[in-house]
Design an enzyme around this catalytic site. Structure first.
Site, PDB file in Angstrom:
ATOM      1  N   LYS A   4      92.804   9.403  46.451  1.00 43.45           N
ATOM      2  CA  LYS A   4      91.701   8.904  47.283  1.00 43.45           C
ATOM      3  C   LYS A   4      91.520   7.398  47.109  1.00 43.45           C
ATOM      4  CE  LYS A   4      88.505  10.769  43.896  1.00 43.45           C
ATOM      5  NZ  LYS A   4      87.152  10.368  43.737  1.00 43.45           N
ATOM      6  N   ARG A  35      76.558  17.429  42.979  1.00 44.14           N
ATOM      7  CA  ARG A  35      77.099  16.613  44.061  1.00 44.14           C
ATOM      8  C   ARG A  35      77.373  17.541  45.245  1.00 44.14           C
ATOM      9  NH1 ARG A  35      82.010  12.446  42.761  1.00 44.14           N
ATOM     10  NH2 ARG A  35      83.240  14.353  42.665  1.00 44.14           N
ATOM     11  N   HIS A  84      83.901  20.343  38.954  1.00 41.82           N
ATOM     12  CA  HIS A  84      84.160  18.945  38.568  1.00 41.82           C
ATOM     13  C   HIS A  84      83.246  18.540  37.418  1.00 41.82           C
ATOM     14  CE1 HIS A  84      85.698  14.943  39.079  1.00 41.82           C
ATOM     15  NE2 HIS A  84      84.513  14.415  39.330  1.00 41.82           N
ATOM     16  N   ARG A 142      93.556  17.836  38.129  1.00 41.01           N
ATOM     17  CA  ARG A 142      93.448  16.839  39.213  1.00 41.01           C
ATOM     18  C   ARG A 142      93.492  15.453  38.557  1.00 41.01           C
ATOM     19  NH1 ARG A 142      89.016  20.182  40.135  1.00 41.01           N
ATOM     20  NH2 ARG A 142      87.611  18.418  39.751  1.00 41.01           N
ATOM     21  N   TYR A 171      79.947 -23.323  44.906  1.00 45.53           N
ATOM     22  CA  TYR A 171      78.614 -23.057  45.472  1.00 45.53           C
ATOM     23  C   TYR A 171      77.559 -22.947  44.384  1.00 45.53           C
ATOM     24  CZ  TYR A 171      80.894 -21.639  49.872  1.00 45.53           C
ATOM     25  OH  TYR A 171      81.610 -21.599  51.019  1.00 45.53           O
ATOM     26  N   CYS A 226      84.188 -17.820  45.287  1.00 51.45           N
ATOM     27  CA  CYS A 226      83.936 -17.947  46.725  1.00 51.45           C
ATOM     28  C   CYS A 226      84.541 -16.728  47.441  1.00 51.45           C
ATOM     29  CB  CYS A 226      84.580 -19.210  47.271  1.00 51.45           C
ATOM     30  SG  CYS A 226      84.135 -20.704  46.381  1.00 51.45           S
ATOM     31  N   ASP A 266      87.110 -16.650  49.347  1.00 52.26           N
ATOM     32  CA  ASP A 266      88.573 -16.675  49.406  1.00 52.26           C
ATOM     33  C   ASP A 266      89.218 -17.517  48.308  1.00 52.26           C
ATOM     34  OD1 ASP A 266      88.231 -15.565  52.163  1.00 52.26           O
ATOM     35  OD2 ASP A 266      87.427 -17.578  52.485  1.00 52.26           O
TER      36      ASP A 266
HETATM   37  C1  LIG Z   1      86.708  16.068  42.627  1.00 56.03           C
HETATM   38  C2  LIG Z   1      87.535  15.077  41.865  1.00 56.03           C
HETATM   39  N1  LIG Z   1      88.567  15.511  41.154  1.00 56.03           N
HETATM   40  C3  LIG Z   1      89.349  14.667  40.458  1.00 56.03           C
HETATM   41  C4  LIG Z   1      89.089  13.318  40.436  1.00 56.03           C
HETATM   42  C5  LIG Z   1      89.983  12.413  39.624  1.00 56.03           C
HETATM   43  O1  LIG Z   1      89.243  11.798  38.616  1.00 56.03           O
HETATM   44  P1  LIG Z   1      89.943  10.829  37.558  1.00 56.03           P
HETATM   45  O2  LIG Z   1      90.336   9.609  38.317  1.00 56.03           O
HETATM   46  O3  LIG Z   1      88.903  10.555  36.554  1.00 56.03           O
HETATM   47  O4  LIG Z   1      91.130  11.559  37.040  1.00 56.03           O
HETATM   48  C6  LIG Z   1      88.006  12.827  41.149  1.00 56.03           C
HETATM   49  C7  LIG Z   1      87.692  11.394  41.115  1.00 56.03           C
HETATM   50  O5  LIG Z   1      86.593  10.945  40.949  1.00 56.03           O
HETATM   51  C8  LIG Z   1      87.195  13.732  41.890  1.00 56.03           C
HETATM   52  O6  LIG Z   1      86.138  13.304  42.594  1.00 56.03           O
END
Ligand SMILES: Cc1ncc(COP(=O)(O)O)c(C=O)c1O
Length: 400
Positions: A63, A161, A190, A247, A291, A338, A340
């Site tokens: 992601k 969540r 999670h 994951r 700045y 800044c 850039d």
């Molecule tokens: C549902 C879920 N699983 C797995 C992960 C992976 O987490 P990490 O980068 O701590 O391994 C995330 C990331 O936030 C997540 O939201």
């Protein structure tokens, strides 16, 4: 020695130029500021995680533009390593991967809206069913389209969540048994605190998830083939939470999720971020820089200008705090960041136009880590990586 393997990427996977040339942005302008992703390091990190989790599968979490490393090129690399599952947050990220020709199973982990479901099904993306209502909508949409939806049930064991609460999860598990057009391939939860030294809260969450899974044993029915809960923190610290699949996110990119997590798997950062000196000047005593005039000389110094700024994701909150490496030595950036450009005080040392400036990376014994930027900016390494803007070209290399 290394080999450059593909082009720089500006918009989530769009190739912008061939390598061994200056990095070129999508509008054809040469940019002296670029991120380099060392795919060999990702390979090493992936293999290290695979070994550590033994029989569990390793989902590669991609992601937020693969944690800033570039969604499509990193996804292709993960697929080449044999990653059995990819994980993204949003539908759009899943579609981008499918449009790039990636056929590996993809779990979209975020919440979904009813009107998105047909798109999930059309692109063969695995849906997260986080309530009975969502599951019912998914099943009905799949029926209407004459397909079978691939679904992972989401249980909230303490994150608050998305997901059905652990204490009412049986309603979702029960509803799943009655679906006609959904294949419940997975069930997951999670952790909120798996990267801390104190794992008591993570253990409470794990026990709640195990209690939910007991539903299947009590009914004497097989549980879904993919139970999963572990993010990087739990991969490193809680082997009992590895289940059928982990994951893996930040650890695959070679960064530990926190300073206090136990580093039980050796990984190395895959990303470096470099720019070049584009201007050199001598600043007279008592002259402010940038700045707001938040920093000023009290003696004569040499100052170089570097073409990177908060518009690239180099946080403005690092003003007067960050350091960079030029010619193997660390120097402070001075004045405000800044949009850039930044200015760096090299005192009376030498630096020339086009000299390399390391923002994140290593040079001999000197190193600046994304953890350093996180400390200067008052944030976490995750935000440093994912904040590097898509206008910064990504270059991919493989070590020989
Ligand atoms: C549902 C879920 N699983 C797995 C992960 C992976 O987490 P990490 O980068 O701590 O391994 C995330 C990331 O936030 C997540 O939201």
């Amino acid at each position: 020695m290394y080999r450059l393997v593909s082009a720089c990427v500006n918009k989530m996977g769009k190739m912008a130029c061939m390598l061994n040339e200056p990095t070129i942005s999508s509008n054809g302008v040469v940019r002296p500021t670029a991120v380099t992703v060392n795919l060999s390091r990702i390979t090493e990190n992936y293999r290290a995680v695979e070994t550590a989790v033994a029989s569990a599968k390793v989902m590669a979490v991609l992601k937020a533009n693969a944690y800033g490393h570039g969604l499509v090129p990193v996804a292709r690399h993960m697929v080449s390593l044999g990653a059995p599952y990819l994980g993204v947050a949003f539908l759009e990220e899943g579609i981008m991967l499918r449009e790039a020709g990636i056929e590996t199973p993809i779990l979209v982990m975020g919440g979904i809206l009813g009107n998105q479901i047909p798109l999930f099904l059309r692109h063969n993306l695995t849906l997260t069913a986080s309530s009975v209502d969502k599951l019912t909508q998914i099943d009905a949409a799949a029926k209407a389209m004459g397909v079978v939806a691939k679904v992972h049930l989401k249980i909230d064991t303490g994150m608050e969540r998305i997901g059905v609460h652990y204490y009412s999860a049986h309603t979702l598990l029960e509803a799943a048994l009655g679906c006609t057009n959904s294949y419940v391939e997975g069930i997951y939860s999670h952790f909120a605190n798996a990267d801390t030294a104190d794992l008591s809260s993570a253990r409470v969450q794990l026990a709640r998830f195990q209690q939910v899974l007991a539903f299947y044993e009590e009914r004497e029915i097989p549980r879904p083939p993919l139970c999963h809960m572990a993010n990087s923190g739990a991969i490193l610290q809680l082997p009992e939470a590895h289940f059928d699949m982990v994951r893996a996110g930040i650890v695959l990119y070679g960064v530990y999720p926190s300073a206090e997590v136990r580093q039980t798997i050796a990984v190395r950062p895959a990303l470096s971020w470099k720019s070049h000196v584009v201007y050199f000047k001598v600043v007279q005593p008592d002259h402010p820089v940038s700045y707001g005039s938040t920093w000023q000389t009290d003696h004569m110094v040499r100052v170089v200008t570097v073409p990177v700024g908060y518009g690239d994701g180099y946080f403005r909150s690092m003003s007067n705090r960050a350091e960079v490496i030029i010619r193997g030595k660390r120097y402070p950036m001075v004045g405000r960041v800044c949009m850039d450009q930044i200015m760096v005080n090299i005192e009376w040392d030498s630096a020339y136009n086009d000299d390399e400036v390391i923002l994140i990376g290593e040079s001999g014994a000197a190193a600046i880590r994304c953890e350093d930027l996180a400390a200067w900016a008052g944030t976490i390494p995750y935000e440093v990586l994912t904040n590097i803007n898509t206008r910064v070209p990504r270059v991919y290399k493989i070590e020989d």
